[in-house]
Design a protein around this motif. Structure first.
Motif, short mmCIF file in Angstrom:
data_model
loop_
_atom_site.label_atom_id
_atom_site.label_comp_id
_atom_site.label_asym_id
_atom_site.label_seq_id
_atom_site.Cartn_x
_atom_site.Cartn_y
_atom_site.Cartn_z
N ARG A 129 -3.69 9.16 -4.10
CA ARG A 129 -2.71 8.38 -3.35
C ARG A 129 -3.22 7.96 -1.98
NH1 ARG A 129 2.09 8.60 -6.19
NH2 ARG A 129 2.15 10.21 -7.81
N TRP A 130 -4.21 8.71 -1.48
CA TRP A 130 -4.76 8.38 -0.17
C TRP A 130 -5.62 7.13 -0.18
CZ3 TRP A 130 -3.72 9.50 4.69
CH2 TRP A 130 -2.88 10.58 4.94
N LEU B 134 -2.55 2.23 5.76
CA LEU B 134 -1.41 2.11 6.66
C LEU B 134 -1.83 2.07 8.13
CD1 LEU B 134 1.20 4.43 4.86
CD2 LEU B 134 0.62 2.03 4.43
N SER C 104 0.83 -1.21 0.00
CA SER C 104 0.00 0.00 0.00
C SER C 104 0.86 1.26 0.00
CB SER C 104 -0.93 0.00 1.22
OG SER C 104 -1.83 -1.08 1.18
N LEU C 105 1.91 1.26 0.82
CA LEU C 105 2.82 2.41 0.88
C LEU C 105 3.49 2.63 -0.47
CD1 LEU C 105 4.35 4.61 2.43
CD2 LEU C 105 6.01 2.86 3.12
N GLY D 125 1.15 4.03 -3.04
CA GLY D 125 0.87 5.43 -2.79
C GLY D 125 1.95 6.37 -3.27
N PHE E 165 -2.76 5.15 1.11
CA PHE E 165 -2.22 5.59 2.41
C PHE E 165 -3.19 5.31 3.55
CE2 PHE E 165 0.44 9.00 0.06
CZ PHE E 165 1.45 8.07 -0.16
#
Length: 447
Positions: free
Chosen positions: A159-160, A166, A84-85, A88, A163
């Protein structure tokens, strides 16, 4: 009790983020591809996640039999967090596709564990309620995914959508740590070659669902590798997929039935919103809201399913589920331009009742009819059969829709496919062993 509550929080959160990320890019991908370029890789951003999730789920289930649930599940959470990071911070589409594959690996390692751990922690009569909770997470994700995707794109950045995973993954990991695992793993060597043959064979078959060229070549390669996998596994002392598990004919037919049933009509949810938007003229929100009928029907039968199994056995419940599935197929065949939201919503409820029975009863059966040290692979292989059926069914339906110049004619043809598929699923449900045999198998001690 605290340990059980903690692990339930962990697996519910993990399932929520993994299920949301299955669909959240549906609404945001046009914006992402416009910013990152390489529109030719558009489909691969979905395929990378779908393929790795599908092929890793049964592998993860087997690894949990050998090394314990907690260790493998925790690895999946961390891999999903890392993926996921990386998604993003992707700078181009190639990176996004690669990192979506990493994210899919993590999801593949997480997806089977709600069912596997619930099978370890709860008796059969309570397991239906737990499965209903997991179903609720899929229903919530179906609503949250497009809403969150739209909000992030409009007010922040796409991108969120990655993010946001996380903090949820961190909480899921931390709440897993206090869990005192009840299952005692059976140590054995890892069948790396078997895992590689299985993964490669399934990958080639799934590629057929996303590529435009060389479909026949990929199909032949996939089948050839799976045949090689079968003969290789027969010789292994600790195979990645124990073939002895399929000597139990009930397990075999439950998996076959799951594959056929999902291939027939589980893909309906991918096309019903198109009908409601293009023909009925409904909004994006209302067309998606109709799919909640599936979740409602699913939860209604999933809660009491465990008690029903003890009272009626597997066979009659699976036949009933397939009969409901066929009924939904008949209703879909009758769908026309004059039908609107409520007719479709009713069909979705019937389909939810059908898949709620088939999925919950099949899942519990895949756990109860094998020994303790095969429960992980049996559970995850059942889920693998459903995923493969869904992927192949959606591909066939999409091809039928695209082959017709008239949208309504294409919709009709794909539901003809679903109707005949549901007939075949009902026929195979009659081949599941009778209840007395199942009761004997269920009562047998774990080896």
């Amino acid at each position: 009790m605290k340990s059980r509550t903690s692990v339930m929080i962990s697996i519910v959160l993990a399932m929520l983020v993994a299920s949301i990320d299955t669909t959240i890019m549906n609404t945001t991908m046009p914006v992402i591809s416009k910013e990152l370029g390489r529109f030719d890789l558009y489909a691969w951003s979905f395929a990378a996640y779908m393929i790795t999730t599908t092929i890793l789920s049964p592998v993860a289930g087997r690894l949990s039999d050998l090394f314990g649930r907690k260790r493998v599940f925790a690895s999946g959470i961390l891999l999903f967090l890392a993926g996921s990071l990386l998604c993003g911070i992707s700078a181009n589409m190639v990176q996004l596709v690669i990192f979506r594959a990493v994210q899919g690996i993590g999801a593949g390692f997480m997806m089977p564990f709600p069912a596997i751990i619930a099978g370890d922690l709860f008796p059969m009569e309570k397991r239906g309620k737990i499965q209903a909770l997991f179903t609720a997470m899929w229903g919530i994700s179906a609503i949250l995914a497009p809403l969150l995707g739209g909000l992030f794109v409009e007010f922040m950045t796409w991108r969120w959508i990655f993010f946001i995973n996380l903090p949820i993954c961190i909480i899921a990991f931390l709440t897993l740590m206090p869990y005192k695992e009840e299952y005692q793993p059976k140590k054995a060597s890892i069948d790396y070659i078997g895992a590689l043959l299985f993964a490669a064979g399934v990958t080639f078959l799934l590629l057929v669902t996303v590529v435009e060229e060389n479909k026949l070549l990929y199909t032949i390669l996939g089948i050839a590798l799976l045949i090689a996998f079968y003969f290789y596994e027969k010789k292994q002392a600790s195979p990645i997929v124990p073939l002895t598990m399929f000597k139990n004919k009930t397990i075999s037919w439950i998996n076959i039935n799951a594959f056929i049933g999902t291939a027939a009509l589980f893909g309906t949810s991918s096309f019903i919103p198109l009908f409601l938007q293009n023909i009925a003229g409904l909004s994006l929100f209302l067309s998606g809201f109709a799919l909640l009928g599936v979740a409602a029907g699913w939860m209604a039968v999933a809660v009491p399913a465990g008690k029903w199994i003890m009272k009626y056995g597997y066979r009659i419940l699976l036949i009933s589920g397939n009969a409901l599935l066929l009924f939904s197929g008949i209703l879909l065949l009758l769908l026309n331009e004059n039908h609107g939201f409520w007719y479709v919503f009713g069909i979705m409820i019937v389909q939810g009742l059908a898949f709620g029975l088939l999925s919950t009863v099949g899942l519990i059966g895949s756990q109860q009819l094998v020994g303790a040290h095969e429960k992980g692979i049996s559970t995850s292989f059942f889920m693998f059969c459903r995923n493969m059926g869904t992927a192949i069914g959606v591909t066939i339906m999409g091809a039928l829709l695209a082959s017709e110049s008239s949208f309504m004619q294409g919709i009709h043809h794909l539901f003809i496919f679903g109707f005949f598929g549901s007939i075949l699923a009902l026929v195979t449900s009659y081949l599941i062993r009778n209840e007395a045999t199942i009761t004997d198998a269920k009562a047998a001690p774990a080896k």
